[in-house]
Design a protein around this motif. Sequence first.
Motif, PDB file in Angstrom:
ATOM      1  N   LYS A   1     -49.708 -26.740 102.237  1.00 42.74           N
ATOM      2  CA  LYS A   1     -49.766 -28.125 101.757  1.00 42.74           C
ATOM      3  C   LYS A   1     -48.751 -28.373 100.642  1.00 42.74           C
ATOM      4  CE  LYS A   1     -53.040 -31.587 100.074  1.00 42.74           C
ATOM      5  NZ  LYS A   1     -54.411 -31.863  99.652  1.00 42.74           N
ATOM      6  N   LEU A   2     -48.498 -27.350  99.825  1.00 45.81           N
ATOM      7  CA  LEU A   2     -47.517 -27.453  98.742  1.00 45.81           C
ATOM      8  C   LEU A   2     -46.074 -27.418  99.253  1.00 45.81           C
ATOM      9  CD1 LEU A   2     -49.273 -25.121  96.155  1.00 45.81           C
ATOM     10  CD2 LEU A   2     -48.747 -27.548  95.798  1.00 45.81           C
ATOM     11  N   GLY A   3     -45.894 -27.125 100.546  1.00 43.93           N
ATOM     12  CA  GLY A   3     -44.555 -27.092 101.123  1.00 43.93           C
ATOM     13  C   GLY A   3     -43.975 -25.707 101.289  1.00 43.93           C
ATOM     14  N   PHE A   4     -44.754 -24.687 100.991  1.00 42.23           N
ATOM     15  CA  PHE A   4     -44.287 -23.319 101.201  1.00 42.23           C
ATOM     16  C   PHE A   4     -44.176 -23.041 102.697  1.00 42.23           C
ATOM     17  CE2 PHE A   4     -45.817 -22.919  96.903  1.00 42.23           C
ATOM     18  CZ  PHE A   4     -45.097 -21.875  96.341  1.00 42.23           C
ATOM     19  N   THR A   5     -43.313 -22.116 103.040  1.00 40.61           N
ATOM     20  CA  THR A   5     -43.163 -21.643 104.408  1.00 40.61           C
ATOM     21  C   THR A   5     -43.757 -20.237 104.496  1.00 40.61           C
ATOM     22  OG1 THR A   5     -41.137 -22.912 104.731  1.00 40.61           O
ATOM     23  CG2 THR A   5     -41.475 -21.024 106.195  1.00 40.61           C
ATOM     24  N   PHE A   6     -44.550 -19.996 105.526  1.00 43.18           N
ATOM     25  CA  PHE A   6     -45.059 -18.639 105.762  1.00 43.18           C
ATOM     26  C   PHE A   6     -43.887 -17.793 106.244  1.00 43.18           C
ATOM     27  CE2 PHE A   6     -46.753 -15.482 108.780  1.00 43.18           C
ATOM     28  CZ  PHE A   6     -47.459 -14.701 107.874  1.00 43.18           C
ATOM     29  N   GLU A   7     -43.624 -16.671 105.557  1.00 44.59           N
ATOM     30  CA  GLU A   7     -42.444 -15.869 105.855  1.00 44.59           C
ATOM     31  C   GLU A   7     -42.762 -14.485 106.418  1.00 44.59           C
ATOM     32  OE1 GLU A   7     -39.487 -17.853 102.572  1.00 44.59           O
ATOM     33  OE2 GLU A   7     -40.541 -16.022 102.011  1.00 44.59           O
TER      34      GLU A   7
ATOM     35  N   LEU B   1     -37.922 -23.067  98.793  1.00 42.21           N
ATOM     36  CA  LEU B   1     -36.597 -23.107  98.188  1.00 42.21           C
ATOM     37  C   LEU B   1     -36.395 -24.428  97.461  1.00 42.21           C
ATOM     38  CD1 LEU B   1     -34.553 -21.639 101.174  1.00 42.21           C
ATOM     39  CD2 LEU B   1     -35.556 -20.419  99.221  1.00 42.21           C
ATOM     40  N   ARG B   2     -35.484 -24.403  96.502  1.00 44.24           N
ATOM     41  CA  ARG B   2     -35.202 -25.609  95.712  1.00 44.24           C
ATOM     42  C   ARG B   2     -34.867 -26.801  96.608  1.00 44.24           C
ATOM     43  NH1 ARG B   2     -33.860 -27.378  90.853  1.00 44.24           N
ATOM     44  NH2 ARG B   2     -33.976 -25.335  89.892  1.00 44.24           N
ATOM     45  N   ASN B   3     -34.000 -26.603  97.600  1.00 47.31           N
ATOM     46  CA  ASN B   3     -33.606 -27.742  98.442  1.00 47.31           C
ATOM     47  C   ASN B   3     -34.795 -28.274  99.250  1.00 47.31           C
ATOM     48  OD1 ASN B   3     -33.507 -25.404 100.132  1.00 47.31           O
ATOM     49  ND2 ASN B   3     -32.177 -26.486 101.567  1.00 47.31           N
ATOM     50  N   GLU B   4     -35.754 -27.426  99.613  1.00 48.31           N
ATOM     51  CA  GLU B   4     -36.951 -27.893 100.315  1.00 48.31           C
ATOM     52  C   GLU B   4     -37.840 -28.719  99.375  1.00 48.31           C
ATOM     53  OE1 GLU B   4     -37.228 -24.065 103.336  1.00 48.31           O
ATOM     54  OE2 GLU B   4     -38.290 -24.007 101.410  1.00 48.31           O
ATOM     55  N   TRP B   5     -37.974 -28.234  98.139  1.00 46.99           N
ATOM     56  CA  TRP B   5     -38.743 -28.966  97.134  1.00 46.99           C
ATOM     57  C   TRP B   5     -38.100 -30.335  96.864  1.00 46.99           C
ATOM     58  CZ3 TRP B   5     -36.836 -30.147  92.168  1.00 46.99           C
ATOM     59  CH2 TRP B   5     -37.761 -30.738  91.305  1.00 46.99           C
ATOM     60  N   GLU B   6     -36.747 -30.353  96.736  1.00 42.59           N
ATOM     61  CA  GLU B   6     -36.036 -31.616  96.496  1.00 42.59           C
ATOM     62  C   GLU B   6     -36.228 -32.585  97.653  1.00 42.59           C
ATOM     63  OE1 GLU B   6     -32.072 -30.149  95.790  1.00 42.59           O
ATOM     64  OE2 GLU B   6     -32.440 -29.915  93.625  1.00 42.59           O
ATOM     65  N   GLN B   7     -36.184 -32.059  98.865  1.00 38.06           N
ATOM     66  CA  GLN B   7     -36.375 -32.912 100.044  1.00 38.06           C
ATOM     67  C   GLN B   7     -37.780 -33.505 100.062  1.00 38.06           C
ATOM     68  OE1 GLN B   7     -35.573 -30.938 103.737  1.00 38.06           O
ATOM     69  NE2 GLN B   7     -35.778 -32.797 104.938  1.00 38.06           N
ATOM     70  N   GLN B   8     -38.784 -32.702  99.743  1.00 34.70           N
ATOM     71  CA  GLN B   8     -40.164 -33.194  99.648  1.00 34.70           C
ATOM     72  C   GLN B   8     -40.273 -34.307  98.625  1.00 34.70           C
ATOM     73  OE1 GLN B   8     -42.696 -30.021  98.444  1.00 34.70           O
ATOM     74  NE2 GLN B   8     -43.187 -29.415 100.521  1.00 34.70           N
ATOM     75  N   LYS B   9     -39.656 -34.066  97.473  1.00 33.08           N
ATOM     76  CA  LYS B   9     -39.723 -35.033  96.382  1.00 33.08           C
ATOM     77  C   LYS B   9     -39.050 -36.345  96.793  1.00 33.08           C
ATOM     78  CE  LYS B   9     -39.215 -35.100  91.455  1.00 33.08           C
ATOM     79  NZ  LYS B   9     -38.928 -34.439  90.237  1.00 33.08           N
ATOM     80  N   ASN B  10     -37.886 -36.265  97.448  1.00 39.75           N
ATOM     81  CA  ASN B  10     -37.167 -37.462  97.886  1.00 39.75           C
ATOM     82  C   ASN B  10     -37.936 -38.215  98.960  1.00 39.75           C
ATOM     83  OD1 ASN B  10     -35.081 -36.972  96.106  1.00 39.75           O
ATOM     84  ND2 ASN B  10     -33.862 -35.854  97.612  1.00 39.75           N
ATOM     85  N   ASN B  11     -38.645 -37.504  99.823  1.00 39.61           N
ATOM     86  CA  ASN B  11     -39.412 -38.164 100.887  1.00 39.61           C
ATOM     87  C   ASN B  11     -40.601 -38.943 100.336  1.00 39.61           C
ATOM     88  OD1 ASN B  11     -37.719 -37.179 102.851  1.00 39.61           O
ATOM     89  ND2 ASN B  11     -39.013 -35.458 103.400  1.00 39.61           N
TER      90      ASN B  11
END
Length: 190
Positions: free
Chosen positions: A150-156, A178-188
């Motif tokens: 839910k926080l946006g983490f990916t199972f690795e 990753l930072r870019n994934e967090w930024e994308q979530q924030k922008n969405n």
Amino acid sequence: MELKVTKIETPRLILRRYKLSDINAYIEYRANENLHTFLPTKVRPDIDGYKNSLTKIIRKYNHKTEPALTWAIELKNEQKIVGSVSVENVLWQHKLCEIGWALNVNYQHLGIAFEASKALMDYLFTNFDFNRIQAFIWEGNVASKNLALKLGFTFEGTDRKARIKNDKFLDIWNFGILRNEWEQQKNNKE
């Protein structure tokens, strides 16, 4: 900028340093055996053990080389500590760290762990040059697995039989964001 425990506020929560006056709430949530099912720790046999544990955290907040990076989660409306979020295994040279959470079992499934963990992630990505935040979750901890997703983490993947708990080897589930994934979530969300 130095990583240390500073006050973080959300609509319902204050993330802050523990104080000695938090001892009763600390004992209330840490002494519950169900909490320790998916933590490396065990329930302590006496109150002094919890007092020593809390005192150690408080004393280490100002440690020069290995400060405690544990935020108490305080519910604003109750002015009560109900858990903690923490940062561990900071590797500045690799621009990564690990986060974890623990919550009073009586306050689970109310979105508190999500709100606190998201606030901590936002603080870390906004104020520091981290490229990656990771979380390691004990085998079977479906609630934390769902929270990480839910926080946006990916199972690795899974570290097979990587930790011992009660004389039994358990798997550890690996999650990362990753930072870019967090930024994308924030922008969405804007």
